[in-house]
Enzyme design. Sequence first.
Site, PDB file in Angstrom:
ATOM      1  N   GLU A   1      -7.193   0.482  -4.673  1.00 16.82           N
ATOM      2  CA  GLU A   1      -7.212   0.416  -3.208  1.00 16.82           C
ATOM      3  C   GLU A   1      -8.552  -0.058  -2.638  1.00 16.82           C
ATOM      4  O   GLU A   1      -8.568  -0.963  -1.791  1.00 16.82           O
ATOM      5  CB  GLU A   1      -6.784   1.765  -2.618  1.00 16.82           C
ATOM      6  CG  GLU A   1      -5.280   1.976  -2.773  1.00 16.82           C
ATOM      7  CD  GLU A   1      -4.825   3.424  -2.703  1.00 16.82           C
ATOM      8  OE1 GLU A   1      -5.648   4.292  -2.349  1.00 16.82           O
ATOM      9  OE2 GLU A   1      -3.653   3.691  -2.999  1.00 16.82           O
TER      10      GLU A   1
ATOM     11  N   ASP B   1     -13.266   5.048   0.816  1.00 16.00           N
ATOM     12  CA  ASP B   1     -11.830   5.070   1.121  1.00 16.00           C
ATOM     13  C   ASP B   1     -11.295   6.497   1.078  1.00 16.00           C
ATOM     14  O   ASP B   1     -11.037   7.042   0.001  1.00 16.00           O
ATOM     15  CB  ASP B   1     -11.101   4.171   0.096  1.00 16.00           C
ATOM     16  CG  ASP B   1      -9.593   4.098   0.340  1.00 16.00           C
ATOM     17  OD1 ASP B   1      -9.100   4.773   1.266  1.00 16.00           O
ATOM     18  OD2 ASP B   1      -8.912   3.353  -0.390  1.00 16.00           O
TER      19      ASP B   1
ATOM     20  N   ASP C   1       0.871  -1.168   0.000  1.00 13.32           N
ATOM     21  CA  ASP C   1       0.000   0.000   0.000  1.00 13.32           C
ATOM     22  C   ASP C   1       0.910   1.219   0.000  1.00 13.32           C
ATOM     23  O   ASP C   1       1.504   1.571   1.018  1.00 13.32           O
ATOM     24  CB  ASP C   1      -0.890  -0.039   1.255  1.00 13.32           C
ATOM     25  CG  ASP C   1      -1.752   1.222   1.400  1.00 13.32           C
ATOM     26  OD1 ASP C   1      -1.671   2.107   0.529  1.00 13.32           O
ATOM     27  OD2 ASP C   1      -2.489   1.307   2.404  1.00 13.32           O
TER      28      ASP C   1
END
Lengths: 624, 179
Positions: free
Chosen positions: A186, A208, A25
Amino acid sequence: MALLQISEPGQSTAPHQHRLAVGIDLGTTNSLVASVRSGVAEVLPSSEGELILPSVVRYLADGSRQVGREARDNAAADPHNSISSVKRFMGRSLAEVLATESNSPYRFVEGEGSVPRIQTASAKVTPVEVSAEILSLLRKQAEATLGGDLVGAVITVPAYFDDAQRQATKDAARLADLHVLRLLNEPTAAAIAYGLDEAAEGVVAIFDLGGGTFDISILRLNRGVFEVLATAGDTALGGDDIDHLLAEWMKQQAGIEVKDNHGLNRHILDQARAAKELLSECDEVLVEIEDSEYEWQGLLSREAFNELIEPLIKKTLSPCRRALRDADVSRDEIAAVVMVGGSTRVPLVRDNVSDFFKREVLTHIDPDRVVAIGAALQADVLAGNKADGEMLLLDVNPLSLGIETMGGLVEKIIARNTTIPTARGQEFTTYQDGQTAMALHVVQGERELVSDCRSLARFELRGFPPMVAGAARIKVTLQVDADGLLNVTATELTSGVQASIEVKPSYGLQDQEIEQMLRDSMDYAQADKDARSLREQQVEAQRVIEALDAALASDGDDFLQADELSQIQTARAAVLAVAEADDHLAIKSAIKTLETCSEAYVARRMNASVRKAMAGHNLNEYER
Amino acid sequence: MQLDFSKNYFELFSLSVSFDLDQGMLAARFQELQRLLHPDRFASAGEQERRFSMQGATLVNEAFQTLKDPLTRATYLLSLQGISLDNESDTQMDMAFLMQQMELREALDEVRENDDPLQATIGLLDEIAVLSRSCFASLEAHLHEQAWSEARDWVRKLQFLRKLRESAVALELALEDEL
């Protein structure tokens, strides 16, 4: 070769060792690396035991670099050389960066092309190189923890990242010597982690809100299938913006008018961030500015904070509405709303999203780790460690893709939220007699005017025969791969003249620039690189042979003539002959030859596997 | 070297060539094929297999998108009969239908003059939905009778309605953002 993976269920496959793969990430504020070990996905700690790496790189005058906590802690003292939130500059031109970063401490300078450079004490660096420093450290950290070379990584990007931003991320991985198994969106990564962990089914929304970007994705989860129905977002909206708003408020309250004291600005931003974080727990906090010149203290209530940031938070709702529309689902059909990203800790964010979807939102999942965990799960599948193939991920392209036509208008070719991979062609024609070339301009975005969309690339199709206006038939095909990256081909159909370009984004680095950066990177000696390449090619050779042998044993006789088989066997022997030697290029070339020889075989197997799967169904099954 | 799965999209999913279609079954077969072909299955494979996989997955996606939406499904059925829809020198449209379209378009353009523009837009969207349903019923009947030319006229009407709906949805979203 993945021939193994289309073998019969239950058929024994050659045992192979667990291949080391990670999920990364690469966040605006923080970055994490995770991997599946003994069947469990977990975030890998650094040698100091830290799970979260601040996405900050500091360039020192002696040419060395600090990455992570140390760089972040020194940022206020050395604001020009400590690069944070570099994700905001990825795939952006100098002009775009300057337009949004007027108060930035960084000294942006021009370089070749339109990619911005940041002048630091040690060198001029591009955002891609800064990101590569972060990726490189995470790779080393993972290799040390896992005890071996990585076969590759799944790197997450905001779902709403455009082609230039995705390409820049991939370039950074290349500089960090990381093989990208997949760029994964993501929110999709979060959905995988959430869905697998809780065996969730139905339509879910992933909200998100990270440090610098916002995504909303609507997915349908059904027995291991993760189908993205729609995604929307804003790649320049996140927790950073809350910090900046709060910092401005503090400066206003303290009567600080000076704008270019970057050390002070950094200090105030750090204080603002700390206050924001505390306000998720407390109703009121003490905010302070303590500098050599300025000293100020004030109280900030959550109420006042909420009032300050409300317009910003409301900006997330418009993409939510659009995603629901595009997904063609109503709010009542949403089974769960999952909150992801550090900024969803802000109570006002939770309240707004909860009001919007008219339900409680799920906040029990660690919003910092869930994306890396999902990426690790996907990496494990892509590396071939899970033979059963239960998981199927169907993602979409976030933005419409089109071609400029007369009058500066956009002809949309691929609509947003189309399942990828996808390809679509459109025919264009000439508008002048005798025209033998045509310029094509590929853009991305939802607006009708080219000037309102983002330019991805320009290229020319040349050398087709002169014809009267309107007689030429130029077919332009846009193709989006599973990483969400675009490839363009163009052919003049009456003459067959073909032009093909890989879209090097209008704002991207050229291949040779990346090569140069690779050569320049100090910590990457040629000998190390060769040794790594050799190991990689040896492993690859072994895998190719194993896969081929298993395939031949199962159906070689069905699909191959004797002469084809003998050609393949010869090429196979050639791979074995060089596999143990130390020339990685020779191994690579032998593998390539073997692949070319077996191309027809692979195609026949794939065709047969599709026919076989569908042959099990009665054509009229559904009429009963 | 190309993959060569089937003669047409229906056959690809082992479905009868027909406008009636079981969406659940289509989706299930689509997923079954993507489990075989998706690039994720070939991420660690050789270059040519990755290329085939991308080709195959792209084709299956395209086939699924085409059949899933009744309007593109009808268009595709007509194309299997050699009937194209993107013909510039087209036959005339039903005048009454065109007038109705113009009125709806006008109402949409003037929606902001209403006391409650959002409610007015939602009303227009409902009206478009009702019209679409009746057009689809006629389309389906003509496809069943293999009256291709008439079916083509209904597809063209539905294409008008689709565009109108897109404009109305864009306006609805814009109005909601302004609230």
